[in-house]
Design a protein around this motif. Structure first.
Motif, short mmCIF file in Angstrom:
data_model
loop_
_atom_site.label_atom_id
_atom_site.label_comp_id
_atom_site.label_asym_id
_atom_site.label_seq_id
_atom_site.Cartn_x
_atom_site.Cartn_y
_atom_site.Cartn_z
N GLY B 102 17.55 14.92 35.62
CA GLY B 102 17.33 14.51 37.00
C GLY B 102 15.88 14.16 37.30
N VAL B 103 15.15 13.74 36.29
CA VAL B 103 13.72 13.43 36.45
C VAL B 103 13.52 11.92 36.30
CG1 VAL B 103 11.47 13.65 35.31
CG2 VAL B 103 12.92 15.66 35.62
N THR B 104 12.71 11.36 37.19
CA THR B 104 12.37 9.93 37.06
C THR B 104 11.06 9.80 36.31
OG1 THR B 104 13.49 9.41 39.13
CG2 THR B 104 11.88 7.80 38.32
N LEU B 105 11.12 9.12 35.19
CA LEU B 105 9.93 8.94 34.35
C LEU B 105 8.98 7.95 35.01
CD1 LEU B 105 8.69 9.64 31.55
CD2 LEU B 105 9.79 7.56 30.70
N PRO B 106 7.71 8.33 35.20
CA PRO B 106 6.76 7.35 35.75
C PRO B 106 6.60 6.17 34.79
CG PRO B 106 5.82 9.58 35.72
CD PRO B 106 7.09 9.62 34.92
N VAL B 107 6.12 5.09 35.34
CA VAL B 107 5.91 3.88 34.53
C VAL B 107 4.61 4.03 33.74
CG1 VAL B 107 5.54 1.39 34.59
CG2 VAL B 107 7.10 2.46 36.23
N PRO B 108 4.68 3.89 32.41
CA PRO B 108 3.45 3.98 31.62
C PRO B 108 2.76 2.62 31.52
CG PRO B 108 5.29 3.70 30.15
CD PRO B 108 5.86 3.68 31.55
N ASP B 109 1.53 2.63 31.06
CA ASP B 109 0.91 1.39 30.64
C ASP B 109 1.39 1.10 29.22
OD1 ASP B 109 -1.09 -0.81 30.86
OD2 ASP B 109 -1.96 0.25 29.15
N ILE B 110 1.85 -0.10 29.00
CA ILE B 110 2.30 -0.52 27.66
C ILE B 110 1.22 -1.43 27.12
CG2 ILE B 110 4.13 -1.65 26.34
CD1 ILE B 110 5.95 -1.13 28.85
N GLY B 111 0.54 -1.00 26.07
CA GLY B 111 -0.63 -1.75 25.65
C GLY B 111 -0.75 -1.91 24.15
N PRO B 112 -1.65 -2.78 23.72
CA PRO B 112 -1.87 -2.99 22.29
C PRO B 112 -2.60 -1.81 21.67
CG PRO B 112 -3.40 -4.36 23.57
CD PRO B 112 -2.51 -3.65 24.56
N GLY B 113 -2.01 -1.25 20.62
CA GLY B 113 -2.63 -0.15 19.91
C GLY B 113 -3.32 -0.65 18.65
N PRO B 114 -3.85 0.27 17.87
CA PRO B 114 -4.52 -0.13 16.62
C PRO B 114 -3.52 -0.59 15.55
CG PRO B 114 -5.11 2.13 17.29
CD PRO B 114 -3.95 1.71 18.12
N ASP B 115 -3.95 -1.50 14.70
CA ASP B 115 -3.20 -1.90 13.50
C ASP B 115 -1.77 -2.35 13.80
OD1 ASP B 115 -5.44 -1.15 11.97
OD2 ASP B 115 -4.78 0.95 12.01
N GLY B 116 -1.58 -3.13 14.81
CA GLY B 116 -0.26 -3.67 15.11
C GLY B 116 0.67 -2.69 15.79
N SER B 117 0.18 -1.53 16.17
CA SER B 117 1.02 -0.54 16.86
C SER B 117 1.01 -0.80 18.37
CB SER B 117 0.50 0.88 16.58
OG SER B 117 -0.79 1.05 17.16
N VAL B 118 1.95 -0.17 19.06
CA VAL B 118 2.04 -0.32 20.52
C VAL B 118 1.89 1.05 21.17
CG1 VAL B 118 3.57 -0.96 22.43
CG2 VAL B 118 3.45 -2.41 20.39
N ASP B 119 1.07 1.12 22.20
CA ASP B 119 0.82 2.37 22.91
C ASP B 119 1.64 2.44 24.20
OD1 ASP B 119 -1.09 3.40 21.16
OD2 ASP B 119 -2.79 2.55 22.27
N LEU B 120 2.20 3.61 24.47
CA LEU B 120 2.77 3.94 25.78
C LEU B 120 1.87 5.03 26.35
CD1 LEU B 120 6.53 4.28 24.72
CD2 LEU B 120 5.38 2.25 25.62
N HIS B 121 1.26 4.76 27.49
CA HIS B 121 0.23 5.68 28.00
C HIS B 121 0.50 6.05 29.45
CE1 HIS B 121 -4.23 6.42 29.13
NE2 HIS B 121 -3.72 7.52 28.63
#
Lengths: 125, 175
Positions: B102-121
């Motif tokens: 019953g929890v609404t997840l806040p919206v993260p920043d979706i951004g470019p991470g190191p070495d082709g990875s993707v960050d959810l912050h």
């Protein structure tokens, strides 16, 4: 010219370029800014550089800003080392060595102050 | 197959048969935990709680259009598959948290991470959490989070929401 390698005191600062794609939609710095290039994360030692000079060394200076990291603060993260790594064209060059894990990147993010913000990214408006 | 669909649309029938609970004209008098689970799933399907997350995902597609050396410092390009794994995990996590806790997840920043990875912050007054989805699909995501005080969590997680205690930790920060 070959520059001597020196010890960087804790009281000094490091300047690091920030590409505008590393700003969030809200204009906040993204943790993705902390990444290695070769042997470490490239920065400039404040003894031999200004933020403006750091930005001017970018391939496209207009796309970049600069942040400030306190050397002593970086060294409080146990897995990181700060080492002077001068190169012929840049006596100020210093590496922050150590794996940039999610924890390290979050902790680094909390140390940051802005010297000069880049223009907002056109891709994330 | 028809029977299964029928029972899904009217879950009380299954419960009445299997557990003998009281049902009158389709009104469940006493609900079982399983019934409530079905109810929550139905709510999740019909609600728009995922819309802000979907909008953030759409906005983040630009990451996949970055070319090699996009930052002038030699940064890697990002594969669509990596971005899709990260954003699928985000959607699954938001759905799981809403449906089961019953929890609404806040919206993260979706951004470019190191070495082709993707960050959810995620960064808020309650907590900060960084999930890094690597370019290599064989590797799990790595994460670090804290509540800005002593409560910290770090480790690796498979990219399947139902398998990660990380989401329980997130729910605890939001509850």
């Amino acid at each position: 010219m070959s520059w001597p390698k020196e010890v960087i005191p804790d009281e000094d600062r490091l300047f690091m370029r920030v590409h505008r794609n590393l700003l969030s939609k809200e204009g906040e710095l993204r943790p993705g800014v902390f990444r290695d290039h070769g042997g470490g994360m490239s920065t400039d030692w404040s003894k031999y550089s200004t933020p403006e000079e750091t930005i001017a060394r970018a391939k496209t200076p207009a796309d970049n800003g600069a942040i400030v990291l306190p050397v002593g603060g970086v060294r409080t993260i146990p897995t990181l080392r700060v080492e002077h790594a001068p190169v012929a064209e840049n006596r100020a060059h210093a590496d922050v060595i150590g794996e940039k894990t999610p924890e390290v990147r979050v902790l680094l993010l909390r140390l940051v102050e802005w010297a000069s913000r880049p223009r907002r990214s056109a891709t994330d408006e | 197959m028809q029977v299964e669909r029928h029972e899904y649309a009217q879950p009380w029938r299954r419960h009445r048969r299997s557990h003998g609970w009281s049902v009158e004209r389709g009104d469940v008098v006493r609900r079982s935990p399983e019934w409530r689970l079905e109810d929550k799933r139905a709510q999740a399907r019909s609600s728009d709680f995922l819309d802000p997350i979907r909008e953030a995902i759409d906005r983040s597609r630009w990451i996949t259009q970055l070319a090699d050396d996009w930052d002038g410092e030699g940064a890697s390009a990002y594969r669509v598959q990596t971005w899709a794994r990260a954003t699928d995990f985000l959607l699954q996590s938001a759905r799981w948290l809403h449906t089961f806790l019953g929890v609404t997840l806040p919206v993260p920043d979706i951004g470019p991470g190191p070495d082709g990875s993707v960050d959810l912050h995620w960064r808020s007054e309650e907590f900060e959490l960084l999930v890094n989805v690597p370019d290599d699909p064989a590797k799990p995501a790595r994460f670090y989070g804290d509540d800005h005080q002593a409560l910290r969590v770090e480790g690796t997680t498979p990219l399947r929401a139902e398998r990660t205690p990380l989401l329980i930790w997130v729910a605890g920060r939001l509850g």
